[in-house]
Each structure stands twice: as C-alpha cells, then as structure tokens.
Design a protein around this motif. Structure first.
Motif, PDB file in Angstrom:
ATOM      1  N   GLY A  73      -2.274   6.408  -6.661  1.00 29.96           N
ATOM      2  CA  GLY A  73      -1.771   5.528  -5.611  1.00 29.96           C
ATOM      3  C   GLY A  73      -1.685   6.228  -4.262  1.00 29.96           C
ATOM      4  O   GLY A  73      -2.071   5.656  -3.237  1.00 29.96           O
ATOM      5  N   ILE A  74      -1.198   7.477  -4.276  1.00 30.55           N
ATOM      6  CA  ILE A  74      -1.131   8.243  -3.028  1.00 30.55           C
ATOM      7  C   ILE A  74      -2.546   8.479  -2.495  1.00 30.55           C
ATOM      8  O   ILE A  74      -2.823   8.283  -1.305  1.00 30.55           O
ATOM      9  CB  ILE A  74      -0.390   9.589  -3.250  1.00 30.55           C
ATOM     10  N   GLY A  75      -3.465   8.833  -3.385  1.00 29.49           N
ATOM     11  CA  GLY A  75      -4.851   9.063  -2.992  1.00 29.49           C
ATOM     12  C   GLY A  75      -5.489   7.809  -2.409  1.00 29.49           C
ATOM     13  O   GLY A  75      -6.137   7.854  -1.359  1.00 29.49           O
ATOM     14  N   LEU A  76      -5.281   6.679  -3.089  1.00 27.21           N
ATOM     15  CA  LEU A  76      -5.882   5.429  -2.621  1.00 27.21           C
ATOM     16  C   LEU A  76      -5.290   4.981  -1.291  1.00 27.21           C
ATOM     17  O   LEU A  76      -6.012   4.505  -0.412  1.00 27.21           O
ATOM     18  CB  LEU A  76      -5.691   4.319  -3.666  1.00 27.21           C
ATOM     19  N   SER A  77      -3.968   5.156  -1.124  1.00 25.61           N
ATOM     20  CA  SER A  77      -3.359   4.717   0.130  1.00 25.61           C
ATOM     21  C   SER A  77      -3.818   5.612   1.287  1.00 25.61           C
ATOM     22  O   SER A  77      -4.107   5.124   2.377  1.00 25.61           O
ATOM     23  CB  SER A  77      -1.827   4.699   0.030  1.00 25.61           C
ATOM     24  N   TRP A  78      -3.960   6.939   1.024  1.00 31.48           N
ATOM     25  CA  TRP A  78      -4.505   7.817   2.065  1.00 31.48           C
ATOM     26  C   TRP A  78      -5.930   7.396   2.404  1.00 31.48           C
ATOM     27  O   TRP A  78      -6.302   7.295   3.583  1.00 31.48           O
ATOM     28  CB  TRP A  78      -4.482   9.285   1.626  1.00 31.48           C
ATOM     29  N   ALA A  79      -6.743   7.122   1.360  1.00 29.70           N
ATOM     30  CA  ALA A  79      -8.134   6.698   1.576  1.00 29.70           C
ATOM     31  C   ALA A  79      -8.167   5.410   2.398  1.00 29.70           C
ATOM     32  O   ALA A  79      -8.988   5.254   3.301  1.00 29.70           O
ATOM     33  CB  ALA A  79      -8.835   6.490   0.236  1.00 29.70           C
ATOM     34  N   PHE A  80      -7.247   4.495   2.084  1.00 28.23           N
ATOM     35  CA  PHE A  80      -7.186   3.236   2.828  1.00 28.23           C
ATOM     36  C   PHE A  80      -6.887   3.485   4.302  1.00 28.23           C
ATOM     37  O   PHE A  80      -7.574   2.981   5.190  1.00 28.23           O
ATOM     38  CB  PHE A  80      -6.133   2.303   2.225  1.00 28.23           C
ATOM     39  N   LEU A 117       0.027  10.786   8.170  1.00 22.29           N
ATOM     40  CA  LEU A 117       1.346  10.311   8.601  1.00 22.29           C
ATOM     41  C   LEU A 117       1.693   8.971   7.959  1.00 22.29           C
ATOM     42  O   LEU A 117       2.793   8.781   7.428  1.00 22.29           O
ATOM     43  CB  LEU A 117       1.348  10.176  10.126  1.00 22.29           C
ATOM     44  N   LEU A 118       0.742   8.030   8.008  1.00 25.46           N
ATOM     45  CA  LEU A 118       0.972   6.706   7.442  1.00 25.46           C
ATOM     46  C   LEU A 118       1.176   6.779   5.924  1.00 25.46           C
ATOM     47  O   LEU A 118       2.031   6.085   5.368  1.00 25.46           O
ATOM     48  CB  LEU A 118      -0.206   5.769   7.767  1.00 25.46           C
ATOM     49  N   THR A 119       0.402   7.664   5.264  1.00 23.84           N
ATOM     50  CA  THR A 119       0.561   7.839   3.818  1.00 23.84           C
ATOM     51  C   THR A 119       1.959   8.375   3.504  1.00 23.84           C
ATOM     52  O   THR A 119       2.632   7.884   2.584  1.00 23.84           O
ATOM     53  CB  THR A 119      -0.507   8.807   3.268  1.00 23.84           C
ATOM     54  N   LEU A 122       4.561   5.586   4.049  1.00 19.47           N
ATOM     55  CA  LEU A 122       4.511   4.582   2.988  1.00 19.47           C
ATOM     56  C   LEU A 122       5.181   5.077   1.717  1.00 19.47           C
ATOM     57  O   LEU A 122       6.014   4.387   1.123  1.00 19.47           O
ATOM     58  CB  LEU A 122       3.052   4.202   2.693  1.00 19.47           C
ATOM     59  N   TRP A 123       4.865   6.341   1.326  1.00 20.42           N
ATOM     60  CA  TRP A 123       5.412   6.842   0.059  1.00 20.42           C
ATOM     61  C   TRP A 123       6.859   7.262   0.180  1.00 20.42           C
ATOM     62  O   TRP A 123       7.590   7.230  -0.811  1.00 20.42           O
ATOM     63  CB  TRP A 123       4.506   7.928  -0.504  1.00 20.42           C
ATOM     64  N   ALA A 124       7.281   7.626   1.383  1.00 22.08           N
ATOM     65  CA  ALA A 124       8.713   7.865   1.598  1.00 22.08           C
ATOM     66  C   ALA A 124       9.463   6.554   1.367  1.00 22.08           C
ATOM     67  O   ALA A 124      10.497   6.510   0.685  1.00 22.08           O
ATOM     68  CB  ALA A 124       8.949   8.381   3.012  1.00 22.08           C
ATOM     69  N   TRP A 125       8.902   5.469   1.909  1.00 21.52           N
ATOM     70  CA  TRP A 125       9.478   4.136   1.753  1.00 21.52           C
ATOM     71  C   TRP A 125       9.527   3.728   0.276  1.00 21.52           C
ATOM     72  O   TRP A 125      10.552   3.271  -0.235  1.00 21.52           O
ATOM     73  CB  TRP A 125       8.647   3.146   2.585  1.00 21.52           C
ATOM     74  N   ILE A 126       8.390   3.904  -0.425  1.00 18.28           N
ATOM     75  CA  ILE A 126       8.298   3.474  -1.823  1.00 18.28           C
ATOM     76  C   ILE A 126       9.239   4.290  -2.714  1.00 18.28           C
ATOM     77  O   ILE A 126      10.009   3.740  -3.511  1.00 18.28           O
ATOM     78  CB  ILE A 126       6.848   3.598  -2.339  1.00 18.28           C
ATOM     79  N   LEU A 127       9.195   5.631  -2.574  1.00 18.84           N
ATOM     80  CA  LEU A 127      10.008   6.474  -3.442  1.00 18.84           C
ATOM     81  C   LEU A 127      11.492   6.327  -3.135  1.00 18.84           C
ATOM     82  O   LEU A 127      12.334   6.400  -4.024  1.00 18.84           O
ATOM     83  CB  LEU A 127       9.562   7.945  -3.318  1.00 18.84           C
ATOM     84  N   TRP A 128      11.808   6.065  -1.862  1.00 17.40           N
ATOM     85  CA  TRP A 128      13.199   5.814  -1.481  1.00 17.40           C
ATOM     86  C   TRP A 128      13.669   4.507  -2.129  1.00 17.40           C
ATOM     87  O   TRP A 128      14.790   4.410  -2.632  1.00 17.40           O
ATOM     88  CB  TRP A 128      13.295   5.737   0.048  1.00 17.40           C
ATOM     89  N   GLY A 129      12.770   3.509  -2.157  1.00 15.12           N
ATOM     90  CA  GLY A 129      13.094   2.226  -2.782  1.00 15.12           C
ATOM     91  C   GLY A 129      13.246   2.342  -4.285  1.00 15.12           C
ATOM     92  O   GLY A 129      14.065   1.656  -4.900  1.00 15.12           O
TER      93      GLY A 129
END
Lengths: 132, 137
Positions: A73-80, A117-119, A122-129
C-alpha cells in the motif's frame, strides 16, 4: 575539421550527465507500470471481495492490513503520487513551458520531494486513524 | 531503405504502408492519454476524499457506500477511466521495448484482453453491490 561555430552541433548522444529529469522520466514509466499491474489487481480484488460477501472481504482485509499489505500500500500510494506529480509536470511541458534547464531541474526534483511528502502525510493519517 | 524508384513491386504505395499504423492515430492516442489522465486524476481525488470520510473500510460500510448512486456512478467512471488510461500507457511501453513484430503484436493483444477483462470484473463488482440490494449477512 573546419566547423562554422555559428551553426549548431548535432546532438552528442553518448555525452551526458545523469540528472533528476532523467530519473523522473523513467520513474513515470516504472510507477505507471506498477500501478497498471499491481494497483489494478489490488483495486479489482478489493471490489470483488466487497461484492462477494463478508468472508471474501475478511480475507482481503487480512492481507491488506498485514505488514505485507501495508508495504504494498505504501509502495502503491508513492507510485500514485509520483506518477500524478510527474504527469502534472508533463502537462506544463505539453504546453511548451518549463524547459529552461534550471526550472526543468527544479520541478523534476519537486515531483520527487512531493511524492515522498504526500506518501508520508497519507500514511501518517492512516496509521494515526488505525490507532484511534 | 529501398525507394519506390529502385524497387520493383506490384504493390501500390498505399498497400505498402497499410497495417503499419497511420498518421492521426498517434495523435489520437496521445490526446486520449491526456484526456483520461485528467479524468482519472479527478475521479481519484473524489475516491480518496470519499474513503477518508467513511467511518471505516469494513464490509458493511463499503457496501452501503457503494449502493448509493453518488458513489456507484463515479466508481464505474473511475474504473473505465483508469483501465482506459493504463491500457494506453502500457501500450506505449510495449511499443518502446518490444521490437520483434510477433511478440509486440501478441503483447498488445494480451494487454487489450487483460485490460477489458480486468475492467469487466471491477465493473461487475460495483454493479452487483449497487443493484444487489444490501450487504449479505
């Protein structure tokens, strides 16, 4: 050999120095292929699991929330994000702007910084949630 | 390259270039790639915002969300846009790196089949949820 210095040289295809614009160019392809294969499979799997019932969805969630799934997921979101930002850069270059050497290099670097930065955001948001 | 003047052939100039791809087609491919990149980007922004606003991504929440027309329809559009865009992009990658005519033809054939099949599965899943009448169990 005599050469008129006011006439342009033919391009020296074998003489070049590695630059961020080259990295961004090949990354656009690599991330595109990654998203088109792994990303597409992930999207289909998620939708088919949601359509097939709670058991299939539980199997999907088990994988998606495991360490392997989060890594993908981290890889795909960075790729996106990388593909998105260099795609936006392509739009600017499509209209003929941003070819000056320093500006071209700056924005090539900015896509690299921006995608990381965006990755991270996003993952700070997700893992915090996920904690709360 | 032999030119028409030096080459004895029964083929007309048109027959010689048929099947090698035409002018205009490339421009159309390029334009459609740009068009679908804009639509894919807009739909993914909608997608990301929607997912982040959902209370969770559990089975029931996702199913109930995808039953609404304002989620199902953009999702269907997202699938069409994304798979169209990835097909165009992957085709360029194949054309750039697969040089042998037979393998290139086969690769593009498989790409077309895989893209349509993948999109069909994804579309079916969304339609099943949207028209199926509620999550199971």
């Amino acid at each position: 050999m005599n050469r008129n210095p006011s006439r342009p040289l033919s391009p020296h295809l074998s003489i070049w120095r590695w630059g961020p614009h080259m990295l961004v160019s090949i990354l656009h392809r690599v991330t595109g292929v990654g998203l088109a294969t792994l990303g597409a499979v992930a999207l289909i799997w998620w939708l088919m699991a949601a359509a097939s019932g709670p058991d299939s969805y539980a199997t999907f969630l088990h994988w998606a929330t495991g360490w392997f799934g989060i890594l993908v997921g981290i890889g795909l979101s960075w790729a996106f994000f990388q593909h998105m930002l260099s795609g936006l850069r392509h739009f600017v270059m499509d209209i003929g702007a941003g070819y000056e050497l320093s500006r071209n290099k700056f924005w090539a670097n900015m896509t690299l910084v921006g995608s990381v930065l965006l990755t991270a955001l996003l993952w700070a948001w997700i893992l915090w949630g996920m904690r709360g | 390259m032999e030119t028409m003047e030096t080459m004895e052939t029964m083929e007309t100039p048109l027959a010689q270039v048929r099947g090698l791809g035409s002018a205009r087609e490339g421009a159309h491919h390029w334009w459609t790639e740009r068009l679908t990149s804009v639509s894919t980007l807009l739909l993914f922004i909608w997608f990301a915002v929607s997912l982040l606003r959902l209370p969770g991504l559990d089975y029931r929440t996702v199913n109930e969300w995808l039953q609404g027309p304002l989620a199902a329809v953009p999702m269907l559009l997202l699938i069409v846009s994304t798979f169209w865009h990835l097909k165009l992009g992957m085709q360029v990658v194949i054309e750039d790196y697969v040089h042998e005519e037979g393998s290139k033809f086969l690769s593009i054939l498989l790409l077309n089949f895989a893209t349509v099949a993948g999109a069909a599965f994804a579309l079916f899943a969304v339609l099943k949820i949207a028209l199926g009448g509620g999550p199971h169990a």
